[in-house]
Design a protein around this motif. Structure first.
Motif, short mmCIF file in Angstrom:
data_model
loop_
_atom_site.label_atom_id
_atom_site.label_comp_id
_atom_site.label_asym_id
_atom_site.label_seq_id
_atom_site.Cartn_x
_atom_site.Cartn_y
_atom_site.Cartn_z
N ARG A 1 0.95 -1.21 -0.04
CA ARG A 1 -0.08 -0.07 -0.07
C ARG A 1 1.00 1.31 0.03
NH1 ARG A 1 -5.68 -0.61 1.32
NH2 ARG A 1 -5.58 1.71 1.44
N TYR B 1 -4.12 1.64 11.35
CA TYR B 1 -3.47 1.56 10.10
C TYR B 1 -2.32 2.57 10.26
CZ TYR B 1 -6.75 -1.52 7.84
OH TYR B 1 -7.46 -2.62 7.49
N GLU C 1 -0.15 3.71 8.31
CA GLU C 1 -0.02 4.74 7.14
C GLU C 1 -1.11 5.97 7.15
OE1 GLU C 1 -0.68 1.23 6.99
OE2 GLU C 1 -1.83 1.33 5.12
N SER C 2 -2.29 5.64 7.71
CA SER C 2 -3.18 6.62 7.59
C SER C 2 -3.59 6.93 9.04
CB SER C 2 -4.73 6.10 6.72
OG SER C 2 -5.13 4.99 7.69
N ILE D 1 -5.80 5.69 10.68
CA ILE D 1 -7.04 5.48 10.94
C ILE D 1 -7.38 4.15 12.09
CG2 ILE D 1 -9.11 4.60 10.05
CD1 ILE D 1 -8.52 6.00 7.54
N ALA E 1 -9.04 1.33 12.72
CA ALA E 1 -10.21 0.75 12.15
C ALA E 1 -11.01 -0.15 13.10
CB ALA E 1 -9.67 -0.10 11.06
N SER F 1 -22.14 -0.99 8.24
CA SER F 1 -22.03 -0.02 6.77
C SER F 1 -20.59 0.05 6.33
CB SER F 1 -22.49 1.36 7.11
OG SER F 1 -21.65 1.77 8.39
N THR F 2 -20.37 0.63 5.24
CA THR F 2 -19.02 0.93 4.57
C THR F 2 -18.08 1.50 5.70
OG1 THR F 2 -20.05 1.11 2.62
CG2 THR F 2 -17.78 1.31 2.30
N SER G 1 -16.95 0.63 8.32
CA SER G 1 -17.07 0.16 9.73
C SER G 1 -16.06 -0.69 10.41
CB SER G 1 -18.75 -0.67 9.86
OG SER G 1 -18.60 -1.56 9.25
N GLY G 2 -15.32 -1.27 9.39
CA GLY G 2 -14.26 -2.13 9.83
C GLY G 2 -14.28 -3.85 9.49
N LYS G 3 -15.28 -3.92 8.75
CA LYS G 3 -15.55 -5.46 8.66
C LYS G 3 -14.34 -5.97 7.65
CE LYS G 3 -19.13 -4.58 6.29
NZ LYS G 3 -19.18 -3.22 5.73
N SER H 1 -11.33 -5.11 7.75
CA SER H 1 -10.17 -5.09 8.40
C SER H 1 -10.24 -6.22 9.41
CB SER H 1 -10.17 -3.69 9.46
OG SER H 1 -10.22 -2.88 8.63
N TYR I 1 -2.72 -8.16 8.48
CA TYR I 1 -2.04 -7.48 9.32
C TYR I 1 -2.09 -7.98 10.62
CZ TYR I 1 -2.88 -3.64 5.78
OH TYR I 1 -2.80 -2.99 4.65
N GLN J 1 -12.96 -8.94 -0.63
CA GLN J 1 -14.05 -8.06 -1.18
C GLN J 1 -13.71 -7.72 -2.50
OE1 GLN J 1 -14.70 -4.78 1.51
NE2 GLN J 1 -16.40 -4.12 0.63
N1 LIG Z 1 -4.92 -0.89 4.31
C1 LIG Z 1 -5.59 0.16 4.70
N2 LIG Z 1 -4.69 1.39 5.16
C2 LIG Z 1 -5.34 2.47 5.89
N3 LIG Z 1 -6.49 2.41 5.98
C3 LIG Z 1 -7.57 1.53 5.62
C4 LIG Z 1 -6.89 0.44 5.11
N4 LIG Z 1 -7.90 -0.54 5.19
C5 LIG Z 1 -9.10 0.09 5.61
N5 LIG Z 1 -8.67 1.36 5.97
C6 LIG Z 1 -9.68 2.36 6.63
O1 LIG Z 1 -10.32 1.67 7.87
C7 LIG Z 1 -11.75 1.85 7.80
C8 LIG Z 1 -12.18 0.35 7.91
O2 LIG Z 1 -12.13 -0.12 6.69
P1 LIG Z 1 -12.86 -1.69 6.11
O3 LIG Z 1 -12.40 -2.51 7.20
O4 LIG Z 1 -12.28 -1.87 4.91
O5 LIG Z 1 -14.45 -1.29 6.40
P2 LIG Z 1 -15.54 -2.21 5.70
O6 LIG Z 1 -15.09 -3.50 5.20
O7 LIG Z 1 -16.45 -2.29 6.90
O8 LIG Z 1 -16.00 -1.52 4.67
C9 LIG Z 1 -11.89 2.81 6.83
O9 LIG Z 1 -11.74 3.99 7.43
C10 LIG Z 1 -10.87 2.73 5.81
O10 LIG Z 1 -10.47 3.77 5.15
#
Ligand SMILES: Nc1ncnc2c1ncn2[C@@H]1O[C@H](COP(=O)(O)OP(=O)(O)O)[C@@H](O)[C@H]1O
Ligand SMILES: [Mg+2]
Length: 591
Positions: free
Chosen positions: A126, A360, A362-363, A365, A367, A386-387, A389-391, A393, A402, A433
């Motif tokens: 990433r 995460y 990098e960001s 966030i 999760a 919902s989108t 929400s951390g599913k 992850s 991870y 996904q």
């Molecule tokens: N590899 C990643 N690096 C940084 N942030 C991530 C990564 N994958 C997901 N996120 C962030 O983590 C949060 C949860 O994402 P995700 O688990 O994909 O949710 P869902 O599958 O429920 O839609 C989101 O805010 C997303 O932007």
């Protein structure tokens, strides 16, 4: 040269090639230099004959002398031709050792980098874009190869040739040697400078060329849009601008590269001029012979290429150093996802999360936050939310793509970090996904590197409700997908991805929103099929549709990385919370 020092192990590995190379370079150069002396002797004999021959005219000696003269000339002629042939053989062997060595090293290095890439975690992919990863394994490696091949070869050539030539020259006339060599360092410097310019402009051309290619590629891929918006003219104008840029960049290169040969010729000519002038005076003074001047000029001609290559070699080495530095950056990156005690045992499928938080890096966030739950083996759980929400992850953590930031995950009451990673992942069937299919046949995409019989493939494909679609294709399971083949619909791709996971009979099956692109009817068929499959598996169905949750023994609702509701279908309906609300809405819209 710090970065390149890390590649010395290759030189050590291929030391016999290297030693062979040094040996053949030296021999080739010795056989290149000897003819110069033969030429000197020939010229001296001719000069002598021209002066002495008239004195012997009409005497008995004339005939003998003539005989001796022609014999010597023929002897030297044969010698010169013979040396050239022997030299050719050694030059061939020189390339066969040094250039072959560089290709071996290139091969090893590519494999080393690729194998290292495979160990790196998702997080690495990433943070670095694909183009960058690709250029390191192709362009950078080939620049390093230039160092092992041509640079080392011409470097050795320069060193041995200079030593041999200069010592011969020195033994004849030290002062003349100095004057003859005087312009050559300028030659090296000029080449070094001009070569730098050529490099810079060539890479600008390369960049411009790749701009053109990507422009054209996009234009062709998007031809439907271009045509339907009647933008052909506009596209043409933009292409012309790109082509113009490419033309200009090429013209800039032509300007510098045309200085190249004249500069070499001028400096060498200057050197010869000095030799003829200084040497001529010495011949007049009787210190050297006319043959010596020719010999000197031949030495200079032989030294021209080595000194030219000195400038070239130094810029190759510089570029190789920069490339190796970039390669090392990646080779130094190591994965933190390693097994702590390498447990290789079959798992039962019980999963427990204890205070699991995932942030995460990098960001930044967060999760998932302090998740606590337990899934019994051979049961199923639906995770709704919902989108964002951390599913996904959560799924990533179970596959250990991870690692948790805080807290621990246990599988069969053993920390997930203790398992051998390959053992763990091979017992998990993960349907991600975003489905990825390789440009290969349907069959190979399902079996995916393992050996499965036709009936196994067909069975898995039936369970995923994909089989009826496949047999409609002309080539059935051999149908090629991707750029050169057919394109599957989103739902078909998802079902293929499910077949790929279930054919392996994993102990844990994770479907990450894998039914989002199929209609509710197909969803029902697949879920019904899954019922038998799920009997001896722990199944995690991630979805944003309540309909996917109908089989689950346990339902969890995720919101902003937290579990906000947890229970069975009936329990959750009773508390009239988020699930009950979702259920009402979604079921209403379905009827
Ligand atoms: N590899 C990643 N690096 C940084 N942030 C991530 C990564 N994958 C997901 N996120 C962030 O983590 C949060 C949860 O994402 P995700 O688990 O994909 O949710 P869902 O599958 O429920 O839609 C989101 O805010 C997303 O932007
Ligand atoms: Mg997701």
């Amino acid at each position: 040269m710090k970065a390149l020092a890390s590649t010395n192990k290759y030189l050590y590995k291929y030391k016999y090639y290297l030693f062979g190379g040094i040996f053949f370079v030296t021999l080739a150069n010795i056989f290149a230099v000897i003819p110069a002396q033969a030429v000197r002797n020939t010229i001296d004999i001719v000069a002598e004959t021209v002066t002495l021959y008239p004195f012997f005219s009409n005497t008995n000696i004339e005939k003998t002398y003539y005989h001796f003269f022609t014999k010597s000339v023929i002897y030297y002629g044969i010698l010169i031709v013979g040396m050239a042939i022997i030299r050719g053989v050694f030059m061939f062997l020189m390339r066969q050792t040094l250039i072959v060595m560089s290709r071996h090293i290139e091969f090893d290095q590519k494999n080393e980098i690729y194998a290292h890439y495979q160990t790196l975690p998702l997080q690495f992919y990433r943070q670095n874009n694909t183009g960058d990863l690709m250029s390191r394994i192709s362009e950078d490696v080939s620049k390093v190869r230039m160092y092992f091949g041509p640079a080392i070869m011409y470097g050795l050539n320069m060193i041995t040739m200079s030593i041999i030539c200069v010592s011969f020259m020195f033994s004849i006339h030290p002062k003349l040697t100095f004057w003859a060599l005087f312009p050559l360092p300028f030659l090296s410097l000029t080449i070094y400078y001009v070569n730098g310019l050529i490099e810079k402009r060539s890479s600008a051309i390369q960049k411009s060329l790749s701009q053109i290619s990507s422009f054209v590629q996009e234009a062709f891929s998007g031809i439907r849009v271009i045509k339907s918006f009647a933008k052909e003219k506009d596209s043409e104008v933009r292409f012309a601008a790109e082509a113009d840029n490419y033309y200009n960049k090429n013209m800039e290169l032509v300007k510098v590269s045309s200085i190249f040969s004249p500069a070499v010729v001028a400096l060498v000519g200057f050197s010869i001029l000095i030799v003829v002038y200084v040497g001529g005076n010495e011949v007049i003074n009787g210190n050297i012979t006319a043959g010596n001047i020719i010999e000197f000029i031949m030495y200079i001609a032989m030294l021209t290429w080595p000194f030219t290559s000195l400038g070239w070699v130094s810029s190759i080495v510089q570029r190789a150093e920069a490339s190796q530095k970039r390669i090392n950056e990646f080779l130094m990156t190591t994965t933190s996802i390693v097994s702590e005690s390498n447990i290789k045992q079959n798992i039962g499928g019980k999963i427990r999360f204890e205070n699991v938080t995932l942030k995460y890096q990098e960001s930044g966030i967060v999760a998932l936050q302090k998740l606590n739950f337990e899934i019994q083996k051979n049961t199923s759980v639906a995770i709704l939310g919902s989108t964002g929400s951390g599913k996904s992850s959560l799924a990533n953590l179970i596959c250990r793509l991870y690692d948790t930031t805080e807290g621990n995950i246990f599988i069969d009451d053993i920390d997930i970090k203790s398992y051998n990673i390959e053992t763990l992942r091979s017992q998990i069937g993960y349907v991600p996904q975003d489905v990825f299919l390789f440009s290969d046949s349907v069959r190979n995409n399902i079996s995916f590197g393992s050996n499965f019989s036709d009936s196994e493939i067909e069975l898995a494909s039936q369970k995923a409700d994909l089989h009826p679609n496949i047999i409609d294709f002309k080539d059935g399971y051999q149908t090629i997908m991707g750029e050169r083949g057919i394109t599957l619909s989103g739902g078909q791709k998802q079902r293929l991805s499910i077949a790929r996971a279930i054919i392996r009979h994993p102990k844990i099956l994770i479907l990450d929103d894998s039914l989002s692109a199929v209609d509710t009817h197909t969803e029902n068929t697949i879920l019904d099929n899954l019922k038998e499959i799920m009997v001896d598996k722990t199944t995690i169905i991630i979805s944003h549709r309540v309909s996917s949750a109908k089989l689950a023994n346990l339902i969890m609702i995720l919101e902003n990385g937290k579990i906000v509701e947890k229970g069975t279908h009936t329990e959750l309906l009773q508390i009239k919370g988020i699930y009950a609300n979702m259920y009402d809405k979604q079921m209403q819209s379905n009827t």
